[in-house]
Design a protein around this motif. Structure first.
Motif, PDB file in Angstrom:
ATOM      1  N   CYS A  44       0.846  -1.198   0.000  1.00  0.00           N
ATOM      2  CA  CYS A  44       0.000   0.000   0.000  1.00  0.00           C
ATOM      3  C   CYS A  44       0.881   1.247   0.000  1.00  0.00           C
ATOM      4  O   CYS A  44       1.577   1.525   0.981  1.00  0.00           O
ATOM      5  N   LEU A  45       0.841   1.989  -1.090  1.00  0.00           N
ATOM      6  CA  LEU A  45       1.714   3.144  -1.262  1.00  0.00           C
ATOM      7  C   LEU A  45       0.885   4.420  -1.417  1.00  0.00           C
ATOM      8  O   LEU A  45       0.032   4.511  -2.300  1.00  0.00           O
ATOM      9  N   SER A  46       1.117   5.383  -0.548  1.00  0.00           N
ATOM     10  CA  SER A  46       0.437   6.668  -0.684  1.00  0.00           C
ATOM     11  C   SER A  46       0.909   7.332  -1.975  1.00  0.00           C
ATOM     12  O   SER A  46       2.113   7.435  -2.229  1.00  0.00           O
ATOM     13  N   ALA A  47      -0.044   7.785  -2.800  1.00  0.00           N
ATOM     14  CA  ALA A  47       0.289   8.318  -4.121  1.00  0.00           C
ATOM     15  C   ALA A  47      -0.188   9.763  -4.272  1.00  0.00           C
ATOM     16  O   ALA A  47      -1.224  10.152  -3.728  1.00  0.00           O
ATOM     17  N   ARG A  48       0.583  10.544  -5.021  1.00  0.00           N
ATOM     18  CA  ARG A  48       0.189  11.911  -5.326  1.00  0.00           C
ATOM     19  C   ARG A  48       0.693  12.295  -6.710  1.00  0.00           C
ATOM     20  O   ARG A  48       1.631  11.682  -7.244  1.00  0.00           O
ATOM     21  N   ILE A  49       0.068  13.313  -7.281  1.00  0.00           N
ATOM     22  CA  ILE A  49       0.427  13.806  -8.618  1.00  0.00           C
ATOM     23  C   ILE A  49       1.120  15.148  -8.484  1.00  0.00           C
ATOM     24  O   ILE A  49       0.636  16.030  -7.764  1.00  0.00           O
ATOM     25  N   ARG A  50       2.241  15.322  -9.171  1.00  0.00           N
ATOM     26  CA  ARG A  50       2.914  16.620  -9.249  1.00  0.00           C
ATOM     27  C   ARG A  50       2.180  17.458 -10.292  1.00  0.00           C
ATOM     28  O   ARG A  50       2.255  17.182 -11.492  1.00  0.00           O
ATOM     29  N   VAL A  51       1.491  18.461  -9.831  1.00  0.00           N
ATOM     30  CA  VAL A  51       0.592  19.218 -10.702  1.00  0.00           C
ATOM     31  C   VAL A  51       1.332  19.870 -11.869  1.00  0.00           C
ATOM     32  O   VAL A  51       0.889  19.807 -13.014  1.00  0.00           O
ATOM     33  N   LYS A  52       2.474  20.504 -11.612  1.00  0.00           N
ATOM     34  CA  LYS A  52       3.167  21.257 -12.674  1.00  0.00           C
ATOM     35  C   LYS A  52       3.705  20.344 -13.765  1.00  0.00           C
ATOM     36  O   LYS A  52       3.903  20.782 -14.909  1.00  0.00           O
ATOM     37  N   ASP A  53       3.953  19.067 -13.432  1.00  0.00           N
ATOM     38  CA  ASP A  53       4.518  18.140 -14.407  1.00  0.00           C
ATOM     39  C   ASP A  53       3.478  17.256 -15.081  1.00  0.00           C
ATOM     40  O   ASP A  53       3.818  16.488 -15.986  1.00  0.00           O
ATOM     41  N   PHE A  54       2.229  17.374 -14.649  1.00  0.00           N
ATOM     42  CA  PHE A  54       1.207  16.486 -15.193  1.00  0.00           C
ATOM     43  C   PHE A  54       0.875  16.831 -16.647  1.00  0.00           C
ATOM     44  O   PHE A  54       0.668  17.997 -16.999  1.00  0.00           O
ATOM     45  N   VAL A  55       0.813  15.791 -17.482  1.00  0.00           N
ATOM     46  CA  VAL A  55       0.410  15.928 -18.882  1.00  0.00           C
ATOM     47  C   VAL A  55      -0.663  14.878 -19.153  1.00  0.00           C
ATOM     48  O   VAL A  55      -0.410  13.676 -18.993  1.00  0.00           O
ATOM     49  N   PRO A  56      -1.862  15.284 -19.550  1.00  0.00           N
ATOM     50  CA  PRO A  56      -2.940  14.306 -19.766  1.00  0.00           C
ATOM     51  C   PRO A  56      -2.686  13.442 -20.995  1.00  0.00           C
ATOM     52  O   PRO A  56      -2.080  13.884 -21.974  1.00  0.00           O
ATOM     53  N   THR A  57      -3.156  12.209 -20.920  1.00  0.00           N
ATOM     54  CA  THR A  57      -3.092  11.320 -22.076  1.00  0.00           C
ATOM     55  C   THR A  57      -4.251  11.650 -23.024  1.00  0.00           C
ATOM     56  O   THR A  57      -5.143  12.435 -22.693  1.00  0.00           O
ATOM     57  N   LYS A  58      -4.261  11.017 -24.183  1.00  0.00           N
ATOM     58  CA  LYS A  58      -5.349  11.239 -25.139  1.00  0.00           C
ATOM     59  C   LYS A  58      -6.692  10.815 -24.552  1.00  0.00           C
ATOM     60  O   LYS A  58      -7.701  11.508 -24.722  1.00  0.00           O
ATOM     61  N   SER A  59      -6.701   9.679 -23.857  1.00  0.00           N
ATOM     62  CA  SER A  59      -7.969   9.201 -23.277  1.00  0.00           C
ATOM     63  C   SER A  59      -8.435  10.121 -22.153  1.00  0.00           C
ATOM     64  O   SER A  59      -9.644  10.329 -21.975  1.00  0.00           O
ATOM     65  N   GLN A  60      -7.502  10.682 -21.407  1.00  0.00           N
ATOM     66  CA  GLN A  60      -7.871  11.620 -20.348  1.00  0.00           C
ATOM     67  C   GLN A  60      -8.406  12.928 -20.935  1.00  0.00           C
ATOM     68  O   GLN A  60      -9.332  13.533 -20.383  1.00  0.00           O
ATOM     69  N   LYS A  61      -7.855  13.354 -22.052  1.00  0.00           N
ATOM     70  CA  LYS A  61      -8.385  14.536 -22.739  1.00  0.00           C
ATOM     71  C   LYS A  61      -9.805  14.277 -23.221  1.00  0.00           C
ATOM     72  O   LYS A  61     -10.673  15.159 -23.144  1.00  0.00           O
ATOM     73  N   ARG A  62     -10.060  13.061 -23.691  1.00  0.00           N
ATOM     74  CA  ARG A  62     -11.419  12.713 -24.131  1.00  0.00           C
ATOM     75  C   ARG A  62     -12.376  12.718 -22.941  1.00  0.00           C
ATOM     76  O   ARG A  62     -13.520  13.170 -23.062  1.00  0.00           O
ATOM     77  N   ALA A  63     -11.917  12.214 -21.802  1.00  0.00           N
ATOM     78  CA  ALA A  63     -12.764  12.209 -20.603  1.00  0.00           C
ATOM     79  C   ALA A  63     -13.097  13.631 -20.166  1.00  0.00           C
ATOM     80  O   ALA A  63     -14.234  13.922 -19.768  1.00  0.00           O
ATOM     81  N   ALA A  64     -12.116  14.532 -20.230  1.00  0.00           N
ATOM     82  CA  ALA A  64     -12.351  15.925 -19.863  1.00  0.00           C
ATOM     83  C   ALA A  64     -13.362  16.569 -20.809  1.00  0.00           C
ATOM     84  O   ALA A  64     -14.260  17.306 -20.373  1.00  0.00           O
ATOM     85  N   LYS A  65     -13.234  16.283 -22.085  1.00  0.00           N
ATOM     86  CA  LYS A  65     -14.143  16.855 -23.083  1.00  0.00           C
ATOM     87  C   LYS A  65     -15.554  16.296 -22.926  1.00  0.00           C
ATOM     88  O   LYS A  65     -16.545  17.030 -23.005  1.00  0.00           O
ATOM     89  N   LYS A  66     -15.649  14.992 -22.655  1.00  0.00           N
ATOM     90  CA  LYS A  66     -16.952  14.344 -22.544  1.00  0.00           C
ATOM     91  C   LYS A  66     -17.746  14.868 -21.348  1.00  0.00           C
ATOM     92  O   LYS A  66     -18.979  14.947 -21.389  1.00  0.00           O
ATOM     93  N   ASN A  67     -17.035  15.242 -20.278  1.00  0.00           N
ATOM     94  CA  ASN A  67     -17.702  15.684 -19.053  1.00  0.00           C
ATOM     95  C   ASN A  67     -17.663  17.192 -18.852  1.00  0.00           C
ATOM     96  O   ASN A  67     -18.016  17.682 -17.772  1.00  0.00           O
ATOM     97  N   ALA A  68     -17.262  17.912 -19.885  1.00  0.00           N
ATOM     98  CA  ALA A  68     -17.124  19.364 -19.765  1.00  0.00           C
ATOM     99  C   ALA A  68     -18.456  20.062 -19.483  1.00  0.00           C
ATOM    100  O   ALA A  68     -18.473  21.203 -19.004  1.00  0.00           O
ATOM    101  N   TYR A  69     -19.568  19.389 -19.737  1.00  0.00           N
ATOM    102  CA  TYR A  69     -20.885  19.993 -19.499  1.00  0.00           C
ATOM    103  C   TYR A  69     -21.222  20.090 -18.011  1.00  0.00           C
ATOM    104  O   TYR A  69     -22.105  20.844 -17.602  1.00  0.00           O
ATOM    105  N   LEU A  70     -20.530  19.326 -17.166  1.00  0.00           N
ATOM    106  CA  LEU A  70     -20.821  19.310 -15.732  1.00  0.00           C
ATOM    107  C   LEU A  70     -20.383  20.606 -15.064  1.00  0.00           C
ATOM    108  O   LEU A  70     -19.371  21.198 -15.435  1.00  0.00           O
ATOM    109  N   LYS A  71     -21.147  21.044 -14.098  1.00  0.00           N
ATOM    110  CA  LYS A  71     -20.837  22.244 -13.338  1.00  0.00           C
ATOM    111  C   LYS A  71     -20.321  21.858 -11.955  1.00  0.00           C
ATOM    112  O   LYS A  71     -20.868  20.966 -11.320  1.00  0.00           O
ATOM    113  N   ARG A  72     -19.284  22.521 -11.505  1.00  0.00           N
ATOM    114  CA  ARG A  72     -18.678  22.239 -10.205  1.00  0.00           C
ATOM    115  C   ARG A  72     -19.222  23.181  -9.138  1.00  0.00           C
ATOM    116  O   ARG A  72     -19.406  24.364  -9.370  1.00  0.00           O
TER     117      ARG A  72
END
Length: 261
Positions: A44-72
């Motif tokens: 069990c390893l605690s995990a985190r993402i370095r925000v400044k170095d993060f680059v989305p994959t193609k599938s992650q870009k599609r997920a962002a586009k598909k759900n862009a209609y949602l309001k936060r």
């Protein structure tokens, strides 16, 4: 046999303690901070993402586009019937045999509301139209740390799984952290090779806490934690190695009894 270190989160020092121990692989559950410390296993390893170095994959870009209609909407941590109904649907569809499967509405409310630190409930809605009212689609309980956002627990309508809504929630938290100037998004524990936790390894700029330090995960498929030599140390020694928040006089700020479970 599972073994954990844990300590209570309480009083005026709860925030600094949560900040400090989160950087050392601990996670929050209501008013408790815990970290796995099993004798013969360090999976069990605690995990985190370095925000400044993060680059989305193609599938992650599609997920962002598909759900862009949602309001936060970010609100104070307050449980509602709509959240609980969605939570039950989510568990029954995805985690029916998990530890939360029997959680009733009172326990759910406690999970959301019992927190002595800066916490937000981030909800995602379909927008209101002339013919349709606003509908809750996803919720994430999120702690605000001094160096990032900690995603305590998220859930969503199970019928939206095909839209990669879980991925979208993480992507949106990365964007929130970027806008706030926070360097990390904490994802919780990742177990290499675990199917249920595999989604965490699909995010770039991932690092995990192992053997007392944060290590970059270059290739999740071949990654293995460092030697578990320290896992057999006495609990007292493990506790002595934990750094606690410092007061103005340079001494540990308060007393935090860390216990074995």
């Amino acid at each position: 046999m599972e073994r954990k270190l844990f300590t209570a989160l309480q009083g005026g020092n709860a925030g600094p303690l949560n900040d400090s121990l989160s950087k050392q692989g601990f996670r929050r559950s209501q008013n408790v901070l815990y970290r796995p410390t099993c004798v013969d296993c360090n999976a069990c390893l605690s995990a985190r993402i370095r925000v400044k170095d993060f680059v989305p994959t193609k599938s992650q870009k599609r997920a962002a586009k598909k759900n862009a209609y949602l309001k936060r909407s970010a609100t104070s941590p307050w449980a509602t019937e709509a959240q609980y109904e969605m939570f039950r649907e989510y568990l029954e569809a995805r985690h029916s045999d998990g530890g939360m499967a029997d959680m009733d509405v009172f326990e759910f409310a406690a999970m959301i509301e019992e927190t002595p630190i800066r916490t937000r409930l981030i909800e995602y809605y379909t927008p209101e139209t002339e013919t349709l009212s606003r509908t809750l689609s996803a919720t994430c309980l999120t702690d605000l740390l001094d160096d990032g956002l900690s995603m305590v627990y998220s859930f969503y309508k199970p019928e939206l799984t095909k839209d990669s809504l879980g991925t979208f929630i993480i992507l949106d938290h990365i964007e929130i952290a970027r806008e706030a100037g926070l360097p990390y998004v904490y994802l919780g524990y990742w177990v290499p090779g675990s199917q249920k936790m595999g989604y965490k390894a699909r995010f770039s700029a991932l690092e995990v806490f192992t053997d007392g330090e944060w290590v970059k995960v270059e290739d999740p498929n071949s990654f293995s934690p460092t030697s578990p030599e320290g896992l057999n140390e006495p609990i007292a020694q493990q506790v002595a190695n934990i750094s606690l928040p410092q007061g103005d006089d340079g001494a540990p700020d308060g007393t935090y009894p860390v216990t074995e479970l």
